[in-house]
Structures are given as structure tokens and as C-alpha cells.
Scaffold this motif. Structure first.
Motif, PDB file in Angstrom:
ATOM      1  N   GLU B 154       0.895  -1.057  -0.173  1.00 52.56           N
ATOM      2  CA  GLU B 154       0.029   0.035  -0.116  1.00 52.56           C
ATOM      3  C   GLU B 154       0.868   1.400   0.179  1.00 52.56           C
ATOM      4  O   GLU B 154       0.882   2.315   0.739  1.00 52.56           O
ATOM      5  N   GLY B 155       1.836   1.186  -0.802  1.00 51.74           N
ATOM      6  CA  GLY B 155       2.658   2.533  -1.067  1.00 51.74           C
ATOM      7  C   GLY B 155       3.889   2.437  -0.061  1.00 51.74           C
ATOM      8  O   GLY B 155       4.780   3.154  -0.207  1.00 51.74           O
ATOM      9  N   ASP B 156       3.935   1.522   0.810  1.00 51.28           N
ATOM     10  CA  ASP B 156       5.047   1.649   1.971  1.00 51.28           C
ATOM     11  C   ASP B 156       6.011   0.509   1.407  1.00 51.28           C
ATOM     12  O   ASP B 156       5.892  -0.664   1.085  1.00 51.28           O
ATOM     13  N   LEU B 157       7.354   1.159   1.189  1.00 54.25           N
ATOM     14  CA  LEU B 157       8.462   0.202   0.932  1.00 54.25           C
ATOM     15  C   LEU B 157       8.770  -0.822   1.964  1.00 54.25           C
ATOM     16  O   LEU B 157       8.874  -0.594   3.059  1.00 54.25           O
ATOM     17  N   THR B 158       8.906  -2.121   1.343  1.00 55.54           N
ATOM     18  CA  THR B 158       8.976  -3.351   2.460  1.00 55.54           C
ATOM     19  C   THR B 158      10.393  -3.935   2.343  1.00 55.54           C
ATOM     20  O   THR B 158      10.868  -4.897   3.003  1.00 55.54           O
ATOM     21  N   ASP B 159      11.297  -3.224   1.447  1.00 57.95           N
ATOM     22  CA  ASP B 159      12.585  -3.708   1.200  1.00 57.95           C
ATOM     23  C   ASP B 159      13.471  -2.998   1.777  1.00 57.95           C
ATOM     24  O   ASP B 159      13.886  -1.687   1.591  1.00 57.95           O
ATOM     25  N   ASP B 160      14.227  -3.432   3.107  1.00 57.16           N
ATOM     26  CA  ASP B 160      15.083  -2.545   3.955  1.00 57.16           C
ATOM     27  C   ASP B 160      16.411  -2.527   2.841  1.00 57.16           C
ATOM     28  O   ASP B 160      16.919  -1.311   3.391  1.00 57.16           O
ATOM     29  N   GLU B 161      16.923  -3.167   2.136  1.00 58.66           N
ATOM     30  CA  GLU B 161      18.035  -3.287   1.346  1.00 58.66           C
ATOM     31  C   GLU B 161      17.744  -1.679   0.483  1.00 58.66           C
ATOM     32  O   GLU B 161      18.811  -1.065   0.477  1.00 58.66           O
ATOM     33  N   ILE B 162      17.046  -1.477   0.011  1.00 58.85           N
ATOM     34  CA  ILE B 162      16.355  -0.404  -0.881  1.00 58.85           C
ATOM     35  C   ILE B 162      16.283   0.745  -0.132  1.00 58.85           C
ATOM     36  O   ILE B 162      16.962   1.808  -0.409  1.00 58.85           O
ATOM     37  N   ARG B 163      15.801   0.543   1.227  1.00 64.95           N
ATOM     38  CA  ARG B 163      15.534   1.911   1.925  1.00 64.95           C
ATOM     39  C   ARG B 163      17.074   2.251   2.333  1.00 64.95           C
ATOM     40  O   ARG B 163      17.361   3.476   2.409  1.00 64.95           O
ATOM     41  N   ALA B 164      18.019   1.401   2.727  1.00 65.02           N
ATOM     42  CA  ALA B 164      19.156   1.751   3.047  1.00 65.02           C
ATOM     43  C   ALA B 164      20.136   2.335   1.893  1.00 65.02           C
ATOM     44  O   ALA B 164      20.871   3.285   1.901  1.00 65.02           O
ATOM     45  N   ALA B 165      19.926   1.787   0.809  1.00 62.88           N
ATOM     46  CA  ALA B 165      20.305   2.474  -0.537  1.00 62.88           C
ATOM     47  C   ALA B 165      19.833   3.931  -0.709  1.00 62.88           C
ATOM     48  O   ALA B 165      20.825   4.942  -0.940  1.00 62.88           O
ATOM     49  N   LEU B 166      18.766   4.026  -0.413  1.00 59.71           N
ATOM     50  CA  LEU B 166      18.183   5.401  -0.690  1.00 59.71           C
ATOM     51  C   LEU B 166      18.891   6.347   0.426  1.00 59.71           C
ATOM     52  O   LEU B 166      19.154   7.701  -0.095  1.00 59.71           O
ATOM     53  N   ALA B 167      19.040   5.945   1.617  1.00 68.86           N
ATOM     54  CA  ALA B 167      19.283   6.827   2.700  1.00 68.86           C
ATOM     55  C   ALA B 167      21.019   7.030   2.284  1.00 68.86           C
ATOM     56  O   ALA B 167      21.373   8.389   2.375  1.00 68.86           O
ATOM     57  N   ALA B 168      21.586   6.184   1.678  1.00 68.35           N
ATOM     58  CA  ALA B 168      23.032   6.543   1.171  1.00 68.35           C
ATOM     59  C   ALA B 168      23.087   7.316   0.010  1.00 68.35           C
ATOM     60  O   ALA B 168      23.863   8.480   0.018  1.00 68.35           O
ATOM     61  N   VAL B 169      22.135   7.487  -0.834  1.00 66.98           N
ATOM     62  CA  VAL B 169      22.174   8.263  -2.013  1.00 66.98           C
ATOM     63  C   VAL B 169      21.804   9.721  -1.278  1.00 66.98           C
ATOM     64  O   VAL B 169      22.441  10.927  -1.591  1.00 66.98           O
ATOM     65  N   LEU B 170      20.719   9.825  -0.459  1.00 68.78           N
ATOM     66  CA  LEU B 170      20.727  11.070   0.342  1.00 68.78           C
ATOM     67  C   LEU B 170      21.828  11.632   1.142  1.00 68.78           C
ATOM     68  O   LEU B 170      22.251  12.964   1.040  1.00 68.78           O
ATOM     69  N   GLU B 171      22.597  10.880   1.697  1.00 71.30           N
ATOM     70  CA  GLU B 171      23.764  11.078   2.299  1.00 71.30           C
ATOM     71  C   GLU B 171      24.851  11.651   1.401  1.00 71.30           C
ATOM     72  O   GLU B 171      25.358  12.736   1.716  1.00 71.30           O
ATOM     73  N   THR B 172      24.863  10.948   0.277  1.00 71.53           N
ATOM     74  CA  THR B 172      26.071  11.443  -0.569  1.00 71.53           C
ATOM     75  C   THR B 172      25.621  12.743  -1.422  1.00 71.53           C
ATOM     76  O   THR B 172      26.532  13.829  -1.649  1.00 71.53           O
ATOM     77  N   LEU B 173      24.369  12.894  -1.582  1.00 72.19           N
ATOM     78  CA  LEU B 173      23.785  14.382  -2.083  1.00 72.19           C
ATOM     79  C   LEU B 173      23.996  15.409  -1.063  1.00 72.19           C
ATOM     80  O   LEU B 173      24.535  16.440  -1.465  1.00 72.19           O
ATOM     81  N   THR B 174      23.960  15.405   0.182  1.00 78.04           N
ATOM     82  CA  THR B 174      24.141  16.172   1.119  1.00 78.04           C
ATOM     83  C   THR B 174      25.730  16.478   1.158  1.00 78.04           C
ATOM     84  O   THR B 174      26.236  17.639   1.375  1.00 78.04           O
ATOM     85  N   GLU B 175      26.555  15.628   0.869  1.00 75.25           N
ATOM     86  CA  GLU B 175      28.088  15.986   0.778  1.00 75.25           C
ATOM     87  C   GLU B 175      28.175  16.668  -0.444  1.00 75.25           C
ATOM     88  O   GLU B 175      29.091  17.550  -0.218  1.00 75.25           O
ATOM     89  N   GLU B 176      27.591  16.475  -1.331  1.00 72.74           N
ATOM     90  CA  GLU B 176      27.765  17.126  -2.653  1.00 72.74           C
ATOM     91  C   GLU B 176      27.457  18.607  -2.376  1.00 72.74           C
ATOM     92  O   GLU B 176      27.828  19.648  -2.872  1.00 72.74           O
ATOM     93  N   VAL B 177      26.095  18.791  -1.668  1.00 75.52           N
ATOM     94  CA  VAL B 177      25.718  20.058  -1.487  1.00 75.52           C
ATOM     95  C   VAL B 177      26.800  20.700  -0.435  1.00 75.52           C
ATOM     96  O   VAL B 177      26.909  22.045  -0.873  1.00 75.52           O
ATOM     97  N   ARG B 178      27.218  20.087   0.630  1.00 79.29           N
ATOM     98  CA  ARG B 178      28.261  20.819   1.222  1.00 79.29           C
ATOM     99  C   ARG B 178      29.412  21.107   0.828  1.00 79.29           C
ATOM    100  O   ARG B 178      29.845  22.293   0.762  1.00 79.29           O
TER     101      ARG B 178
END
Lengths: 184, 187
Positions: B154-178
Motif C-alpha cells: 500500500e505504497g510503503d517500501l518493504t525492502d530494507d536493502e533499498i531503504r538503506a540504498a536510498l539513505a546512502a544516496v541522500l547522504e551523498t547528495l548532502t555531501e555534494e551540497v556541502r
């Protein structure tokens, strides 16, 4: 082969005459050679005894090509990434001159934040005294580098699958240096 | 606080790609705010005759949202081995004028979900190419989410591996912004 070390110019600190100097690049693209020039350049030549050193820089933002969209692309992370790496830099500590007036020097070139050793070849003019009583000397230098070594890897394939833009780029510097006349 | 704009290439209400961006927003750390852009359907077809001042309101809004964001996270489905027409159309509006467009030097990342077995990898590659041509600072990453219909409840991600990958991408984006802010501070 040993290169005979000869003084490249009279001792002293020489400053660039940027108006009568140019720094540019040439790279095979499509069916011809694409050329660009950096307008905002700086360089200094220092000669002490038999030792001559050269330092130079060019502002990426000052690149001049014949289309503003292309100029914008060259500034972007796809090419020079001017926001993060606003300058190209070159330095060489031991400019040597062979008996025929040819220069061959190992130096360091920095593009896009990556510094690599490069071999620069060229010629040096016999010093002259200009109309204002200043000593002048000219250096005409070139170096060919693989742009992908510096992280400048953009390309677009031709219909044949071959790349449209070559990796080997020739950097050309035609530099005039001036030293204030000693008798002034 | 890093502000990231999330742009889903899919218009469908229950889009897996929009759900993927929502999952990214939830996976983000406390110093990152991911806001979803919801105006893609309103962007008119690009027509140079309409590319005058004032531009269509939907285009102005998209531009303003990109300009206000520190980074952009795209999530794209794959239509016929490429990116959806409406997403490309919106980027074409944003790209003009090229030399000063809102995506220039902006850190961006691309992820994608598809119901097929490849997770929109070709669409992600195409989108990275397009964004690089605009002068964006494109992260060299991809998150292919294949068989997307099996990874959301129902729209909620059930895959923790993908969740972790998304968090890592956001982390890298944050570093690039910095890094971008630091480069600007030095200049």
C-alpha cells in the motif's frame, strides 16, 4: 640523452604580458580540430643562475568558444567543473634549453583538481629590448595530454559507434614575458 | 538543513516511483528535508513560441522549486527503454536558457522502479545523460528497483536493502551540497 642546461633568459623575475600572450587548446572533434582559448591567464617566469621556473594559470570561466551554450557546457561538471575547480594550473621548476633554442621540460598540470606530470616542449625567443626599454622574451609551449586522465571524460558516439571527441588534447601557450629595464 | 526536491517521472496516483521518493523522505536523516514535487502533470508541452516572458505558471513553479532546493532526487519509471515523455518535456523547459538553467551545477541523483526485471536501469542512464548535458552535478549511482509491485505494501517500501540504498544516496547528495557551499564560500 642529456639536455644541456642553458639559461632560458637573463636572471630575474619576469611577468606575463597577458595581452600579447595566449593559452588555448586543440582537440580532434568530428571531422576537424576544435579550438578554444582562455582569456584570463597569468604566468610568472623566474630565472636564477641557470635555473628557470615557470608557473601559469588560466581561469576556466574565461574560456572562449564560438557558442554560448557550448561555453556553458565546458563550465559544467561534464567538462571542467568550473564551480569546484575554477583554475587550470601549470608549474615547472627546471626549464632547460638545448643548443638549438628548444625547450623541453617536465612539469605538473592541474585540470579539474587532478595534478599529473606532463612533458612540455617548445621554443624560446632571443630576449629583446622593447620600445619602452623593457626586456622581453617569448615562450611558445605545447603539451599533449589525455583529458580522461584528469576526469574530463565527456563523449558522444558517432553513428558508427566511434567517439566524436578525441581524448588527446594539445594545450598551447604562447607567452611573452617582460622584465622592467635595469636602466629605468 | 539540506533541502532536496523529489521529482517522480510517473504521474499515476499509486506510482511506485512516487512511493520510492516517499520512502526516501522517510529514510532521510534529521538534517535533510525531501519535498515531493507534485506539478509534473501541469507542465505544458514545450513550445518555443510559449517560451516567452511570462512563462507558463506551471513552468515557473517547477523552476522556482528546483532553484529553492539544494539538490534534486529523480525517480523514473522506464517507458520503452527510456524516460517518460512528460518528465523529459519538463526537463526541456527547465533547460532553457541552457547557460543559466536552474539545474546547472545542482547536485542531482537518479533512482528508478519498474515492474519488470531490470528496475528502469536504461531510463536511469538516459536521465543521467540528459541531466549531465544540462550541466547538473550528476551522482554516478543508480538504484534499480525491479519487480516494484512486490516491494511496496500500500505504497510503503518493504525492502530494507533499498531503504538503506536510498539513505546512502541522500547522504551523498548532502555531501555534494556541502562541498558546493564550501566551494562557493571560497570563491
Amino acid at each position: 640523452m642529456n639536455t644541456q642546461i642553458l639559461t632560458i633568459a637573463p636572471a630575474g623575475t619576469w611577468s606575463l604580458d597577458p595581452v600579447h600572450s595566449s593559452v588555448g587548446f586543440e582537440v580532434p572533434y568530428l571531422a576537424g580540430t576544435f579550438k578554444g582559448e582562455f582569456h584570463d591567464i597569468g604566468a610568472g617566469l623566474t630565472v636564477e643562475d641557470e635555473r628557470a621556473s615557470l608557473e601559469g594559470s588560466a581561469k576556466v570561466a574565461s574560456v572562449d568558444v564560438k557558442d554560448e551554450n557550448l561555453a556553458a557546457h565546458l563550465q559544467s561538471p561534464d567538462f571542467f567543473d568550473a564551480e569546484r575547480h575554477p583554475e587550470l594550473r601549470f608549474s615547472a621548476d627546471e626549464l632547460s634549453l638545448d643548443g638549438d633554442g628548444n625547450v623541453s621540460v617536465g612539469g605538473e598540470l592541474t585540470i579539474k583538481g587532478v595534478t599529473k606530470p606532463v612533458t612540455v616542449i617548445g621554443t624560446v625567443t632571443t630576449p629583446i629590448v622593447d620600445a619602452y626599454g623593457n626586456d622581453r622574451v617569448g615562450l611558445n609551449l605545447s603539451a599533449t595530454v589525455d583529458r580522461t586522465d584528469f576526469g574530463v571524460s565527456w563523449n558522444n558516439p558517432l553513428p558508427s559507434g566511434e567517439p566524436s571527441l578525441a581524448n588527446d588534447v594539445t594545450i598551447l601557450a604562447d607567452l611573452q614575458f617582460v622584465k622592467a629595464g635595469a636602466t629605468d | 538543513m539540506t533541502r532536496v526536491l523529489g521529482i517522480s517521472g510517473s504521474l499515476r496516483r499509486d506510482s511506485h516511483n512516487t512511493s520510492l521518493l516517499r520512502a526516501a523522505a522517510e529514510a532521510a536523516g534529521p538534517d535533510l528535508e525531501l519535498e515531493l514535487y507534485d506539478g509534473l502533470k501541469d507542465v505544458p508541452p514545450y513550445d518555443e513560441d510559449d517560451d516567452v516572458h511570462p512563462r507558463p505558471a506551471a513552468v515557473d513553479r517547477l523552476n522556482a522549486e528546483i532553484e529553492a532546493a539544494d539538490a534534486v532526487l529523480f525517480s523514473t519509471p522506464e517507458y520503452n527503454s527510456s524516460i517518460p515523455g512528460q518528465l523529459k518535456n519538463a526537463i526541456d523547459w527547465v533547460s532553457r536558457p541552457l547557460a543559466t538553467n536552474a539545474l546547472r551545477n545542482k547536485p542531482v541523483a537518479v533512482v528508478g522502479a519498474s515492474t519488470g526485471g531490470f528496475g528502469a536501469v536504461w531510463a536511469q542512464a538516459e536521465l543521467r545523460k540528459v541531466l549531465a548535458a544540462l550541466g547538473a552535478r550528476v551522482l554516478d549511482i543508480e538504484i534499480p528497483v525491479p519487480h516494484a509491485h512486490t516491494r511496496f505494501d500500500e505504497g510503503d517500501l518493504t525492502d530494507d536493502e533499498i531503504r538503506a540504498a536510498l539513505a546512502a544516496v541522500l547522504e551523498t547528495l548532502t555531501e555534494e551540497v556541502r562541498e558546493r557551499q564550501e566551494a562557493k564560500a571560497v570563491a
